[in-house]
Design a protein around this motif. Structure first.
Motif, mmCIF file in Angstrom:
data_model
loop_
_atom_site.group_PDB
_atom_site.id
_atom_site.type_symbol
_atom_site.label_atom_id
_atom_site.label_comp_id
_atom_site.label_asym_id
_atom_site.label_seq_id
_atom_site.Cartn_x
_atom_site.Cartn_y
_atom_site.Cartn_z
ATOM 1 N N TRP A 11 -84.812 27.088 66.508
ATOM 2 C CA TRP A 11 -84.633 27.873 67.732
ATOM 3 C C TRP A 11 -83.489 27.325 68.578
ATOM 4 O O TRP A 11 -82.699 28.073 69.142
ATOM 5 N N LEU A 12 -83.372 26.013 68.634
ATOM 6 C CA LEU A 12 -82.308 25.406 69.437
ATOM 7 C C LEU A 12 -80.927 25.586 68.805
ATOM 8 O O LEU A 12 -79.922 25.594 69.505
ATOM 9 N N HIS A 13 -80.898 25.718 67.469
ATOM 10 C CA HIS A 13 -79.618 25.780 66.751
ATOM 11 C C HIS A 13 -78.770 24.551 67.092
ATOM 12 O O HIS A 13 -77.553 24.654 67.259
ATOM 13 N N ALA A 14 -79.437 23.408 67.200
ATOM 14 C CA ALA A 14 -78.731 22.201 67.625
ATOM 15 C C ALA A 14 -77.691 21.765 66.601
ATOM 16 O O ALA A 14 -76.638 21.234 66.971
ATOM 17 N N TYR A 15 -77.969 22.006 65.323
ATOM 18 C CA TYR A 15 -77.004 21.588 64.308
ATOM 19 C C TYR A 15 -75.705 22.373 64.433
ATOM 20 O O TYR A 15 -74.620 21.841 64.165
ATOM 21 N N ALA A 16 -75.801 23.637 64.866
ATOM 22 C CA ALA A 16 -74.589 24.443 65.062
ATOM 23 C C ALA A 16 -73.695 23.820 66.135
ATOM 24 O O ALA A 16 -72.475 23.809 66.014
ATOM 25 N N LEU A 17 -74.314 23.292 67.182
ATOM 26 C CA LEU A 17 -73.550 22.642 68.240
ATOM 27 C C LEU A 17 -72.903 21.357 67.722
ATOM 28 O O LEU A 17 -71.726 21.091 68.005
ATOM 29 N N PHE A 18 -73.652 20.583 66.953
ATOM 30 C CA PHE A 18 -73.112 19.353 66.378
ATOM 31 C C PHE A 18 -71.960 19.661 65.418
ATOM 32 O O PHE A 18 -70.924 18.984 65.447
ATOM 33 N N ARG A 19 -72.124 20.686 64.592
ATOM 34 C CA ARG A 19 -71.072 21.046 63.626
ATOM 35 C C ARG A 19 -69.806 21.514 64.341
ATOM 36 O O ARG A 19 -68.696 21.165 63.945
ATOM 37 N N HIS A 182 -64.794 37.170 78.519
ATOM 38 C CA HIS A 182 -65.414 37.748 79.714
ATOM 39 C C HIS A 182 -65.927 36.655 80.645
ATOM 40 O O HIS A 182 -66.370 35.584 80.206
ATOM 41 N N TRP A 183 -65.882 36.961 81.945
ATOM 42 C CA TRP A 183 -66.341 36.000 82.954
ATOM 43 C C TRP A 183 -67.749 35.495 82.681
ATOM 44 O O TRP A 183 -68.023 34.303 82.802
ATOM 45 N N ARG A 184 -68.651 36.406 82.329
ATOM 46 C CA ARG A 184 -70.054 36.013 82.180
ATOM 47 C C ARG A 184 -70.256 35.059 81.011
ATOM 48 O O ARG A 184 -71.195 34.252 81.003
ATOM 49 N N SER A 185 -69.376 35.127 80.017
ATOM 50 C CA SER A 185 -69.486 34.219 78.880
ATOM 51 C C SER A 185 -68.987 32.819 79.211
ATOM 52 O O SER A 185 -69.328 31.860 78.520
ATOM 53 N N PHE A 245 -70.294 23.775 74.713
ATOM 54 C CA PHE A 245 -71.704 24.068 74.941
ATOM 55 C C PHE A 245 -71.870 25.478 75.473
ATOM 56 O O PHE A 245 -72.821 26.185 75.098
ATOM 57 N N GLY A 246 -70.966 25.917 76.358
ATOM 58 C CA GLY A 246 -71.055 27.263 76.914
ATOM 59 C C GLY A 246 -70.977 28.334 75.844
ATOM 60 O O GLY A 246 -71.745 29.295 75.853
ATOM 61 N N HIS A 252 -76.216 31.696 70.918
ATOM 62 C CA HIS A 252 -77.544 31.445 70.364
ATOM 63 C C HIS A 252 -78.693 31.672 71.341
ATOM 64 O O HIS A 252 -79.835 31.831 70.904
ATOM 65 N N HIS A 253 -78.405 31.688 72.644
ATOM 66 C CA HIS A 253 -79.520 31.741 73.595
ATOM 67 C C HIS A 253 -79.348 32.734 74.746
ATOM 68 O O HIS A 253 -80.306 32.999 75.462
#
Length: 260
Positions: A11-19, A182-185, A245-246, A252-253
């Motif tokens: 759910w966190l998809h933490a590995y995607a952030l690390f990669r 986009h601003w919101r992203s 991170f943004g 993912h979230h």
């Protein structure tokens, strides 16, 4: 216990952030940020701070405020990095132009980092005006941060600094990327950057404050420069890591493929 942990991990998809951090070579990019800051940006800020009509301490006050130093460590750093009083008078026109060009090259490096994070092609050379504008706004942002130190205290100072910093990093990404995202992203990345800078400030207060005094005694000026370079590396890690991170958070979230 294994199934809930696996579900949480997916759910966190933490590995995607690390990669993504590994693909971006985040630490190497942060070290490049620190080196460019010290070599190209610091001389420009020294000249700008020396021209401060309000006389709030010059570049040394900017650096002390950014690192969250106080007491003896602040005095030691001030003694090391305070420029000559006549720095403006001894800066030639060509010297000023070169300082501005070096500053723009720093802004170009930050722009390239943002483009890599969002998977965008490099911007054309004629958009250098964006880098120059970003550099001017960043200088104004750093200047008002030092002014806020004298105007606000406690919770008010934290609120004003957090709000102005979030606005700067939110606008800065959008502007350097030419409005392609986009601003919101970009909002989660700006907020993450400010959270990271807040944590770095606490770390600097706890670790760098005594370290500066010790290095000044043991290694002299070189020891102080190494501490400042380490802090700038942390700033670069937070600036690029916050933006990274943004994007990860949006994909993912928040909403899938928000950057498109």
């Amino acid at each position: 216990m294994r199934d809930p942990l696996e579900r949480a991990w997916h759910w966190l998809h933490a590995y995607a952030l690390f990669r993504r951090g590994r693909e971006l070579e985040l630490m190497h990019r942060a070290m490049g940020f620190a080196t460019l800051s010290l070599v190209t940006l610091a001389p420009l800020l020294i000249v700008v701070a020396a021209a401060d009509p309000l006389g709030k301490g010059g570049f040394a006050a900017w650096l002390v405020d950014g690192m969250g130093l106080s007491g003896r460590s602040a005095r030691v750093l001030t003694d090391i990095v305070t420029p000559p009083v006549k720095v403006i008078g001894t800066t030639s026109v060509w010297g000023g132009i070169l300082l501005a060009v070096f500053g723009v090259s720093f802004a170009g490096s930050v722009q390239n980092g943002y483009e890599r994070i969002w998977g965008l092609p490099p911007g054309p050379w004629h958009r250098v005006w964006r880098q120059a504008t970003w550099l001017a706004v960043m200088t104004a942002y750093l200047y008002q941060e030092v002014q806020n130190r004298h105007q606000f205290q406690g919770v008010e100072r934290i609120a004003v600094s957090a709000a102005s910093g979030a606005l700067f990093f939110w606008w800065g990404q959008h502007f350097l990327l030419g409005g392609q995202i986009h601003w919101r992203s970009l909002l989660p990345g700006a907020l993450a950057t400010m959270v990271g800078l807040g944590g770095l400030r606490v770390f600097s207060y706890l670790v760098f404050t005594p370290l500066i005094v010790d290095n000044a005694v043991s290694y002299g000026t070189v020891g102080i420069v190494l501490v400042v370079e380490s802090w700038l590396t942390g700033v670069g890690f937070v600036v690029y890591g916050g933006a990274m991170f943004g994007r990860w958070f949006c994909e993912h979230h928040w909403w899938p493929r928000a950057h498109t």
